[in-house]
Design an enzyme around this catalytic site. Structure first.
Site, PDB file in Angstrom:
ATOM      1  N   HIS A 120      -2.374 -15.836 -39.305  1.00 12.38           N
ATOM      2  CA  HIS A 120      -0.975 -15.888 -38.871  1.00 12.38           C
ATOM      3  C   HIS A 120      -0.213 -16.974 -39.631  1.00 12.38           C
ATOM      4  CE1 HIS A 120       2.342 -16.741 -35.933  1.00 12.38           C
ATOM      5  NE2 HIS A 120       2.357 -15.420 -35.948  1.00 12.38           N
ATOM      6  N   SER A 321      -9.954  -2.406 -32.406  1.00 11.83           N
ATOM      7  CA  SER A 321      -8.560  -2.791 -32.606  1.00 11.83           C
ATOM      8  C   SER A 321      -7.648  -1.670 -32.149  1.00 11.83           C
ATOM      9  CB  SER A 321      -8.325  -3.066 -34.099  1.00 11.83           C
ATOM     10  OG  SER A 321      -6.945  -3.100 -34.380  1.00 11.83           O
TER      11      SER A 321
HETATM   12  C1  LIG Z   1       1.355 -13.230 -32.579  1.00 15.41           C
HETATM   13  C2  LIG Z   1       0.323 -14.038 -33.228  1.00 15.41           C
HETATM   14  C3  LIG Z   1       0.349 -15.438 -33.185  1.00 15.41           C
HETATM   15  C4  LIG Z   1       1.515 -16.218 -32.666  1.00 15.41           C
HETATM   16  O1  LIG Z   1       1.721 -16.046 -31.368  1.00 15.41           O
HETATM   17  P1  LIG Z   1       3.132 -16.375 -30.742  1.00 15.41           P
HETATM   18  O2  LIG Z   1       2.809 -16.181 -29.306  1.00 15.41           O
HETATM   19  O3  LIG Z   1       4.099 -15.419 -31.324  1.00 15.41           O
HETATM   20  O4  LIG Z   1       3.451 -17.802 -31.084  1.00 15.41           O
HETATM   21  C5  LIG Z   1      -0.700 -16.135 -33.719  1.00 15.41           C
HETATM   22  N1  LIG Z   1      -1.716 -15.498 -34.289  1.00 15.41           N
HETATM   23  C6  LIG Z   1      -1.780 -14.176 -34.372  1.00 15.41           C
HETATM   24  C7  LIG Z   1      -2.962 -13.539 -35.031  1.00 15.41           C
HETATM   25  C8  LIG Z   1      -0.758 -13.391 -33.851  1.00 15.41           C
HETATM   26  O5  LIG Z   1      -0.811 -12.054 -33.974  1.00 15.41           O
END
Ligand SMILES: *Cc1c(COP(=O)(O)O)cnc(C)c1O
Length: 395
Positions: A120, A321
């Site tokens: 992310h 998934s």
């Molecule tokens: C959505 C997501 C995040 C971030 O989460 P938020 O709640 O939007 O801050 C982090 N890691 C992954 C893999 C995600 O899909």
């Protein structure tokens, strides 16, 4: 400019109409679509503030009791013993990742953070904020970290503590980094100082509820995990949970007299309302209800793959998934269906509340766009089978 109550209401009505309309074709982002929280509206006229450590508590206007129950629920699900359990409700997965890596840095100030290039986007920001060195590792075609590249990188940075951030579902392809394989790499390199954080924004809750899914819990020696609350669980307000071992918390804990608690969280004042939202979800559904939702999502995922195959639209999905990766459709469709897209791929995510009707509607749209732009025939994954080189072969 003051608005009359009537004008204000008209603005809100038209905004509400627009948002409801958008939600009807919202299948590209991982948000549970079964929200039912109107009964909590009386709490919106109270200032609920969970400032401080939920496990220390104080008698302020807070929902610490419910917050502890939420954390205990996830602790149980993720095999963290009650007496070594610590965590709190964050304002999302990003804050959970920040907390996990902050804890890691306090334990290993000279540590290097390793994560895959499909992690992310928050990870890059977080290592910058924390002033940590990082090493971004290439991925395999399915989005999973390349273990031999990780091995090479760790070898080349010998003597540094290793802080690993594992993807428990990458955002685009839903790829899961294998905890056992990551730990093998650490063992092979005789790494004595390491910290394993898991970014489980979406699958952190789902995997423990699936039979035969890879294990990602504290029983396999992870150090922290971040999960988003507004993704699988469903919340009108972004939120999340982060869990770690209580025995590590002294690393980030400061006593603050006037909040009658410890400052051990990233945020100071914290939302006590979304705590109630998560608390209501786990009270209403419990492990069984959430398990049923996971099963529904996986069934809809199989269905979606099947109908995409029927119209010969290139599509593929990682095991365990609910993120179906497809060949990128034309821009108007990407916009209408809110499809997250990158390079030549897009994805749809089969979240709770997305039924056949919505999928069929989407497929109709795809089919129409295809008649204008024919595609070659392609082969697809059959149930339970992992293709060697999925994305590269299919798209
Ligand atoms: C959505 C997501 C995040 C971030 O989460 P938020 O709640 O939007 O801050 C982090 N890691 C992954 C893999 C995600 O899909």
């Amino acid at each position: 400019m003051n608005e009359s109550n009537l004008e204000l209401q008209q603005h809100l009505n038209s905004l509400h109409f627009d948002l409801v309309k958008k939600s009807e074709t919202y299948i590209g982002y991982p948000n549970c679509q079964l929200l039912d929280f109107e009964n909590l509206s009386p709490f919106l006229n109270l200032t609920i503030n969970n400032v401080g450590d939920p496990f220390v508590g104080n008698n302020g206007m807070n929902t610490f009791t419910q917050e502890k129950e939420v954390i205990e629920f996830f602790g149980h699900l993720l095999k963290l013993e009650q007496d070594d359990l610590w965590g709190y409700v964050t304002n999302g997965g990003t804050e959970g990742n920040l907390f996990g890596l902050y804890l890691a840095r306090e334990q290993f100030p000279d540590g290097v953070v390793f994560f895959s290039e499909e992690s992310h986007y928050s990870l890059k920001k977080i290592v910058k904020m924390l002033g940590l060195k990082c090493c971004v590792i290439p991925t395999q075609p399915n989005g999973e970290i390349d273990y031999s590249e990780l091995d090479r990188a760790i070898k080349s940075l010998k003597h540094y503590p290793v802080i690993l951030s594992a993807n428990i579902g990458t955002t685009m392809k839903g790829a899961i980094d294998d905890i056992k394989k990551l730990q093998c790499v650490l063992q092979k390199n005789q790494v004595s100082r390491s910290y394993l954080h898991c970014d489980g924004a979406l699958f952190g809750v789902m995997l423990p509820l699936m039979e035969e899914a890879p294990r990602v819990d504290f029983g396999c020696a992870i150090d922290s995990i971040a999960i988003s609350g507004h993704k699988f669980l469903g919340s009108p307000i972004p939120c999340g949970v982060v869990l770690t071992r209580k025995s590590k918390i002294h690393l980030v804990q400061n006593a603050v007299e006037y909040i009658k608690s410890f400052d051990s969280t990233v945020s100071g004042s914290r939302d006590g309302f979304s705590v109630l939202v998560l608390w209501q979800v786990i009270k209403k559904l419990g492990v069984q209800g959430l398990t049923d939702r996971v099963l529904d999502c996986m069934e809809m995922t199989e269905y979606t793959l099947k109908v995409l195959r029927q119209i010969s639209w290139p599509a593929w999905c990682n095991p365990h998934s609910n993120i179906v990766v497809i060949k990128k459709p034309p821009v108007p469709l990407i916009e209408k269906w809110h499809l997250a897209s990158e390079d030549n791929i897009s994805h749809v995510i089969l979240m709770p509340g997305i039924g056949r009707e919505k999928v069929d509607h989407f497929i109709q749209d795809l089919k129409k766009s295809k008649s204008r732009q024919p595609l070659q025939n392609l082969t697809f994954r059959s149930k339970g089978e992992v293709h060697e080189n999925p994305i590269a072969n299919y798209l």
